[in-house]
Design an enzyme around this catalytic site. Structure first.
Site, PDB file in Angstrom:
ATOM      1  N   HIS A   1    -109.470 -38.639 -59.929  1.00 57.92           N
ATOM      2  CA  HIS A   1    -109.085 -37.886 -61.121  1.00 57.92           C
ATOM      3  C   HIS A   1    -108.252 -36.679 -60.692  1.00 57.92           C
ATOM      4  CE1 HIS A   1    -109.264 -37.093 -65.319  1.00 57.92           C
ATOM      5  NE2 HIS A   1    -110.078 -36.069 -65.264  1.00 57.92           N
TER       6      HIS A   1
ATOM      7  N   ASP B   1    -114.961 -30.713 -70.894  1.00 56.17           N
ATOM      8  CA  ASP B   1    -115.619 -31.679 -71.774  1.00 56.17           C
ATOM      9  C   ASP B   1    -116.788 -32.384 -71.081  1.00 56.17           C
ATOM     10  OD1 ASP B   1    -113.468 -32.779 -70.227  1.00 56.17           O
ATOM     11  OD2 ASP B   1    -113.567 -34.630 -71.399  1.00 56.17           O
ATOM     12  N   HIS B   2    -117.036 -32.050 -69.818  1.00 54.84           N
ATOM     13  CA  HIS B   2    -118.170 -32.637 -69.102  1.00 54.84           C
ATOM     14  C   HIS B   2    -119.246 -31.615 -68.747  1.00 54.84           C
ATOM     15  CE1 HIS B   2    -116.359 -36.676 -68.482  1.00 54.84           C
ATOM     16  NE2 HIS B   2    -115.293 -35.978 -68.819  1.00 54.84           N
TER      17      HIS B   2
ATOM     18  N   HIS C   1    -115.375 -42.238 -73.598  1.00 53.34           N
ATOM     19  CA  HIS C   1    -114.363 -41.228 -73.260  1.00 53.34           C
ATOM     20  C   HIS C   1    -113.043 -41.518 -73.964  1.00 53.34           C
ATOM     21  CE1 HIS C   1    -112.004 -38.431 -70.666  1.00 53.34           C
ATOM     22  NE2 HIS C   1    -113.146 -37.789 -70.625  1.00 53.34           N
TER      23      HIS C   1
ATOM     24  N   ASP D   1    -114.539 -40.010 -65.319  1.00 51.77           N
ATOM     25  CA  ASP D   1    -113.099 -39.812 -65.483  1.00 51.77           C
ATOM     26  C   ASP D   1    -112.405 -40.283 -64.224  1.00 51.77           C
ATOM     27  OD1 ASP D   1    -113.833 -38.474 -67.806  1.00 51.77           O
ATOM     28  OD2 ASP D   1    -112.309 -36.921 -67.559  1.00 51.77           O
TER      29      ASP D   1
ATOM     30  N   HIS E   1    -117.774 -33.592 -62.928  1.00 52.17           N
ATOM     31  CA  HIS E   1    -116.649 -32.742 -62.514  1.00 52.17           C
ATOM     32  C   HIS E   1    -116.518 -31.560 -63.465  1.00 52.17           C
ATOM     33  CE1 HIS E   1    -114.835 -35.235 -65.599  1.00 52.17           C
ATOM     34  NE2 HIS E   1    -113.675 -34.619 -65.530  1.00 52.17           N
TER      35      HIS E   1
ATOM     36  N   HIS F   1    -114.101 -30.449 -65.499  1.00 53.78           N
ATOM     37  CA  HIS F   1    -113.353 -30.366 -66.754  1.00 53.78           C
ATOM     38  C   HIS F   1    -114.367 -30.064 -67.858  1.00 53.78           C
ATOM     39  CE1 HIS F   1    -109.600 -32.747 -65.251  1.00 53.78           C
ATOM     40  NE2 HIS F   1    -109.433 -31.455 -65.142  1.00 53.78           N
TER      41      HIS F   1
END
Lengths: 302, 302
Positions: free
Chosen positions: B143, B67-68, B269, B211, B63, B65
């Site tokens: 999410h 941090d990914h 995570h 997530d 996805h 976000h």
């Protein structure tokens, strides 16, 4: 003495290798933090060297090659997640705002703090920032895409009152004396500024030339800097490669420092072909002795 | 035995802290590399653990976000600068292509290698990839923005010939025997596959749930995975916070593993509020014992 120092967060060109990270430097001027470039991993480097990202209020990005800005979106996102509310001023090439906004959009991020974005035009040297401590001017560099360096110039400071001598004179005179003005009292007696104050520290300057080939046109703006950071991507034996990619050799960096009468030179942005850096340093020092390697974790008093 | 293992490159949620990096994992299936998520600093992590980025041919992004995926643009740029010419397949939410292209545009980068982009729709579980070793299916997670997990499933393999027993029979029979078929020879004698071969290794599967909050709707797609990676952002005492941010607690991760009959659970995570991770592990293990911490540098046989 007012703090004026820079900590190197990245010394690598293009790709991260051998524990060298892409370009980023943290300038501390009077306990305020200014970030200069922001390659991938800059937020991790700040953590590593115990420098609080939250204290950064101004970010200067020299150009839009990824090794100079890929870490910015992550840094800004983390500040958001960590609750920042004070504004962040970003000075960068115009398209950077679009690059940031598209990423905030698709992550459905509404920043809790305002970004104040100041687009930089790379066509001529100009002043882009001023506060009580510092003036920042751009340096028009010669790279493959529009690129600016930055000169961080301390503002002239006031003379300092000599405590023991000023105790018996009216406080109303202090401001004028600190500015160097003499004062004629009502009895005709003259109080000379130089008798009651010591000279201000001379303002210092730090010039940052990120990615550029040797080009005399920008010399004027970095002349007589106290400290010059200049890229030195290649050894001089690769001058052709340096010209082709619009970079500078270690020897040329030394020449630039010498010609422009700077006091000290820091070199960085080293090609991934160099596993160790001593020979680059020696090549530069053969032309300009007061040179140091701007490598990760080192802090230089400017 | 065919190699099927995963190396953890990042275990942090949202912001990098305490030497924990944002999400990224490298799957090695039969000596081919598959990258799963790509948080900032992934290319540095690959270097750190001596895993050659050049060997990655497939990247799966769960996805958008940051941090990914914030490390993806840097990784792709470095591969370009290091001379890659073979294609890179990227499976990711549609807008990622726009995010990449805008950055290549402004850095004036013309990639030397093709990106083959496969947009993922997060609405239903489906097969998105297949080669000789592996099938990849999406997992519809719950999410804040569209998010998919992935199930990496080895393909059924053929039975193995027993060398000593098959030396005297015609090679033309081998293919059928490996497929489990018996062969009737012209003299009426039957060669039974099970006499000449040993069973194939049972195909294994690895489910990756990046997530998500606890949601039974995706359980069907991860059921009976050999190994499940599941996020476990918070301790269960912060269940409200987990629900609010659409994340899972350590206890819930254990329950998900138990309910779905997986053999082994990896959790990751982790919220930046946890300086150490032992209590998260213990909370999960109180529900599902065969759990390990998916932390940086660890490699798990799947």
């Amino acid at each position: 003495m007012m703090k004026f120092e820079v900590t190197i967060l990245g010394s690598s060109s293009a790709t991260p290798v051998f524990n060298r990270n892409p370009s980023a430097q943290l300038l501390n001027c009077n306990e305020k933090y200014y970030l200069i470039d922001c390659g991938e991993g800059t937020q991790q480097q700040l953590t590593k060297y115990n420098l609080k990202a939250a204290r950064i209020d101004h970010i200067f990005i020299s150009h839009l090659h990824g090794d100079h800005y890929f870490g910015l979106i992550g840094l800004l996102s983390s500040l958001h997640l960590n609750g920042r509310i004070k504004p962040m001023q970003i000075f960068a090439p115009t398209p950077l705002l679009e690059i940031l906004e598209i990423q905030f959009k698709y992550s459905d991020t509404n920043l809790r703090y305002p970004i104040e974005f100041f687009p930089i035009e790379a066509d001529e040297s100009k002043q882009i920032f001023e506060n009580q401590d510092l003036i920042v001017k751009t340096v028009v560099l010669n790279h493959r895409i529009p690129t600016t360096g930055f000169v961080f110039q301390q503002k002239p400071r006031q003379r300092k009152l000599i405590k023991e001598k000023t105790e018996d004179i009216p406080m109303a005179y202090y401001a004028a004396l600190k500015k160097g003005k003499d004062i004629e009292q009502s009895n005709g007696e003259i109080l000379r500024s130089e008798d009651f104050t010591t000279p201000a520290e001379p303002p210092r300057s730090y010039a940052y030339c990120s990615d550029t080939m040797y080009d005399e046109r920008y010399f004027e703006t970095i002349k007589e800097s106290d400290t010059l950071y200049h890229e030195a991507t290649f050894m001089h034996e690769l001058l052709d490669r340096a010209n082709e990619t619009h970079h500078t050799t270690a020897k040329q960096a030394g020449e630039i420092a010498k010609i422009n009468g700077v006091k000290k030179l820091l070199i960085g942005h080293f090609s991934s072909r160099y596993k160790t850096l001593q020979m680059l340093l020696e090549e530069t020092q053969s032309v300009f002795e007061n040179t140091e390697l701007a490598v990760e974790g080192r802090t230089f008093q400017l």
